[in-house]
Motif scaffolding. Structure first.
Motif, short mmCIF file in Angstrom:
data_model
loop_
_atom_site.label_atom_id
_atom_site.label_comp_id
_atom_site.label_asym_id
_atom_site.label_seq_id
_atom_site.Cartn_x
_atom_site.Cartn_y
_atom_site.Cartn_z
N PRO A 30 0.80 -1.24 0.00
CA PRO A 30 0.00 0.00 0.00
C PRO A 30 0.83 1.28 0.00
O PRO A 30 0.34 2.33 -0.46
CB PRO A 30 -0.83 -0.12 1.29
CG PRO A 30 -0.98 -1.59 1.49
CD PRO A 30 0.32 -2.18 1.05
N SER A 111 -1.35 5.40 2.24
CA SER A 111 -1.53 4.02 1.80
C SER A 111 -2.53 3.96 0.64
O SER A 111 -3.57 4.63 0.68
CB SER A 111 -2.03 3.14 2.95
OG SER A 111 -1.05 3.07 3.97
N LYS A 112 -2.20 3.16 -0.35
CA LYS A 112 -3.07 2.98 -1.52
C LYS A 112 -3.70 1.58 -1.46
O LYS A 112 -3.13 0.65 -0.89
CB LYS A 112 -2.28 3.15 -2.81
CG LYS A 112 -1.44 4.44 -2.85
CD LYS A 112 -2.28 5.68 -2.62
CE LYS A 112 -1.41 6.95 -2.59
NZ LYS A 112 -2.19 8.16 -2.28
N ASP A 113 -4.86 1.46 -2.04
CA ASP A 113 -5.57 0.18 -1.98
C ASP A 113 -5.39 -0.66 -3.24
O ASP A 113 -6.12 -1.60 -3.50
CB ASP A 113 -7.06 0.41 -1.74
CG ASP A 113 -7.69 1.30 -2.81
OD1 ASP A 113 -6.97 1.73 -3.72
OD2 ASP A 113 -8.90 1.58 -2.70
N GLN A 244 -4.74 -10.03 0.54
CA GLN A 244 -5.16 -8.82 -0.15
C GLN A 244 -4.87 -8.89 -1.64
O GLN A 244 -5.68 -8.44 -2.48
CB GLN A 244 -4.45 -7.60 0.47
CG GLN A 244 -4.86 -7.29 1.90
CD GLN A 244 -4.14 -6.07 2.45
OE1 GLN A 244 -3.99 -5.06 1.76
NE2 GLN A 244 -3.68 -6.16 3.69
N GLN A 248 -7.62 -8.59 -4.69
CA GLN A 248 -7.54 -7.60 -5.76
C GLN A 248 -7.51 -8.25 -7.13
O GLN A 248 -8.20 -7.81 -8.07
CB GLN A 248 -6.29 -6.73 -5.57
CG GLN A 248 -6.35 -5.79 -4.38
CD GLN A 248 -5.18 -4.83 -4.37
OE1 GLN A 248 -4.73 -4.36 -5.41
NE2 GLN A 248 -4.67 -4.52 -3.18
#
Length: 576
Positions: A30, A111-113, A244, A248
């Motif tokens: 992230p 933080s990026k998702d 995660q 994604q």
């Protein structure tokens, strides 16, 4: 429709910009961006000058977000001492440096998702000559034109360059330009990173680029963790991070792209194909024949694999319009509904009737299949000794259809065929042979020369269960050479009876002369046939022997047909 891999990358590939250069990076956690060390090494003393940007592809020149580097982690350059020249002392103490392994990670604050899969070490994924690889990054030329659009370049593995501990992979058949340094190289099948672009082989030709393999990058991460620099190595291998990533990719770049696009319809298709082949096997093949079943399943499997692979490539490569068109047709609602309706019709409305052959006969047997109102429609096929004859029949669901089978020489077999069914019969045991009445002239009255003075009248009295016309009568004047009458439709040979006839003559104590036995056997073999008489079991037959000159009855006998073969002596008292 966009390529799913490109769509995946657009949210995870970032532009790295400094005061002097640009490069490409990839989000691997992230808040961690992977790139090449040489892209940012010159700005290491002022990390605030390093910007990480995600372009807005819908509006050139704009960015969805911009971050400033918070921390910077870079691999050290590879150093190699130069051997001094003999006796001159030149080059003594000279150390050459090489930008290798050329790995850097930029830590950002927010933080990026969305981030890419950085897989466990795989020594073979990047060196598969049959695999398709994609590099995705920003080119300096495009940036200078104020177009912040990343470029996708397809590449093929062509080898590697090894110099001591320095190992670089070589990928060709793609134009890699300045600005793409640090761009991830991805395996098209998995969407996982297999390396990062290190350096172009030619900025003006499609010779490809050098790539730092993922194994080398893992070594750098592990070293950092061992030295206490960061815990990126552990983070990338943690179960939470892998969970995660799977979530994604399941949404953005699924392992089964067709399933993701067509959903339940993709599962309906093989179910329908299975029902179709099962119907074919059920009515035309043999479910019990494991060889045929296995062969068909293998063919279905191979066909399904090839079609699925072909269509799967089409889903991920929209440049091939034919694949997309075929996929839309096969998995479209109209085709699936029509296909399902056709298969439902076959299962619901079509039944079959099977007749199995038997090695006990050595010639083809004609079989008549009758159906329709009052059995008005008929179809004839032939049954071989070890073969199978099949008749298909249209049947209204849940309503029985009266049909009949008549093999040559057998009585008509009537039965009801239901929908969803297959009726099986075995020749000859499933059928009753047509009855035949055999009348032999009694050998006790051998005066054959006078036989033309008499006529024989035959009357068939039908039973109540027999709906055929009643009665049936005929008469004839026997010839002197005739010794036997065969009354009935079934073709019967005297060979089937000769042994029993001869045994009967020899057991008659009044006949001791073998010449007489032979004479009567020869007479009985000479048969007068009456195939026009359609006998059935329980019919009663009366036979009269009448003198022609005065119509006087010399003999009258009656027989009740109980089996398929009724053999009797006809007493003709020709002694008047």
């Amino acid at each position: 429709m966009a390529d799913p891999l490109i769509s995946l990358l657009q949210a995870r590939i970032v532009l790295i910009r400094t005061n002097k250069s640009i490069g490409t990076g990839a989000l691997i956690t992230p808040n961690m961006v992977l790139t090449c060390a040489h892209v940012i090494r010159h700005a290491a003393d002022d990390i605030t000058s390093i910007e990480v940007l995600l372009p807005d592809l819908t509006e050139p020149g704009h960015f969805l977000w911009t971050e400033t580097a918070q921390e910077l982690y870079m691999s050290k350059k590879y150093e190699e001492s130069v051997e001094p020249e003999n006796g001159t002392g030149q080059n003594e103490g000279v150390v050459l440096t090489t930008e290798y392994p050329d790995v850097a990670v930029i830590e950002i604050s927010q933080s990026k998702d969305a981030f890419l899969d950085f897989p466990q070490e795989d020594t073979e994924a990047a060196t598969n000559v049959n695999a398709q690889f994609l590099a995705f990054g920003f080119q300096k030329k495009e940036r200078e034109l104020q177009r912040n659009v990343p470029q996708a370049v397809s590449l093929n593995y062509s080898g590697e360059q090894v110099d001591g501990i320095i190992r670089k992979l070589i990928f060709s058949n793609g134009l890699i330009r300045p600005g793409m340094s640090g761009a991830p190289l991805l395996d098209r099948d998995s969407g996982s990173i297999v390396g990062i672009v290190h350096k172009t082989l030619n900025p003006n030709d499609d010779l490809g680029a050098y790539v730092i393999p993922v194994q080398t990058i893992w070594d750098v991460f592990e070293k950092w963790e061992n030295e206490g620099v960061n815990n990126l190595y552990s983070t990338l291998q943690s179960s939470e991070h892998r969970r995660q990533i799977k979530k994604q990719y399941r949404e953005a770049y699924p392992s089964f792209p067709l399933l993701n696009r067509y959903g339940i319809r993709l599962l309906i298709m093989p179910a329908l194909i299975f029902l179709l082949f099962w119907w074919i096997l059920f009515h035309f093949g043999s479910i019990g024949d494991s060889g045929i079943t296995s062969l068909i399943l293998v063919v279905i499997s191979i066909f399904g694999t090839l079609l699925g692979s072909w269509l799967g490539e089409g889903v991920r490569n929209e440049s091939d319009a034919l694949r997309a068109k075929v996929g839309r047709f096969l998995f479209g609602n109209a085709f699936l509904i029509s296909f399902a309706a056709a298969i439902l019709f076959l299962w619901a409305f079509v039944s079959s009737v099977w007749i199995h052959g038997n090695v006990s006969f050595d010639e083809e047997i004609p079989i008549v299949f009758e159906k329709g109102p009052e059995l008005s429609e008929s179809q004839e096929k032939k049954l071989g000794p070890i073969g199978v004859t099949r008749f298909l029949n249209f049947t209204i669901p849940f309503v029985g259809d009266s049909v009949a089978l008549t093999p040559q020489g057998m009585t008509q077999k009537k039965f009801v065929v239901n929908s969803f069914s297959k009726e099986e019969f075995y020749y000859p045991k499933s059928f009753e042979r047509e009855p035949v009445l055999i009348l032999r002239f009694d050998p006790k009255y051998p005066m054959r020369k006078q036989m033309d003075k008499y006529r024989i009248e035959v009357a068939v009295e039908r039973t109540k269960s027999n709906k055929k016309e009643t009665p049936y009568e005929f008469s004839f004047i026997p010839e002197q050479t005739v010794g036997t009458m065969f009354i009935g439709k079934r073709a019967l040979s005297t060979k089937e009876r000769e042994a029993e006839w001869e045994e009967e003559l020899r057991s008659d104590q009044r006949i001791t002369n073998t010449v007489i036995i032979k004479r009567f056997m020869d007479a009985w073999k000479n048969v007068k046939r009456f195939p026009e008489v359609d006998l059935e079991r329980n019919d009663r037959i009366s036979v009269k022997v009448i003198k022609i000159s005065n119509d006087s009855v010399f003999n009258k006998q009656s027989y009740s047909i109980k089996g398929d073969q009724f053999d009797r002596l006809l007493e003709i008292r020709i002694n008047q």
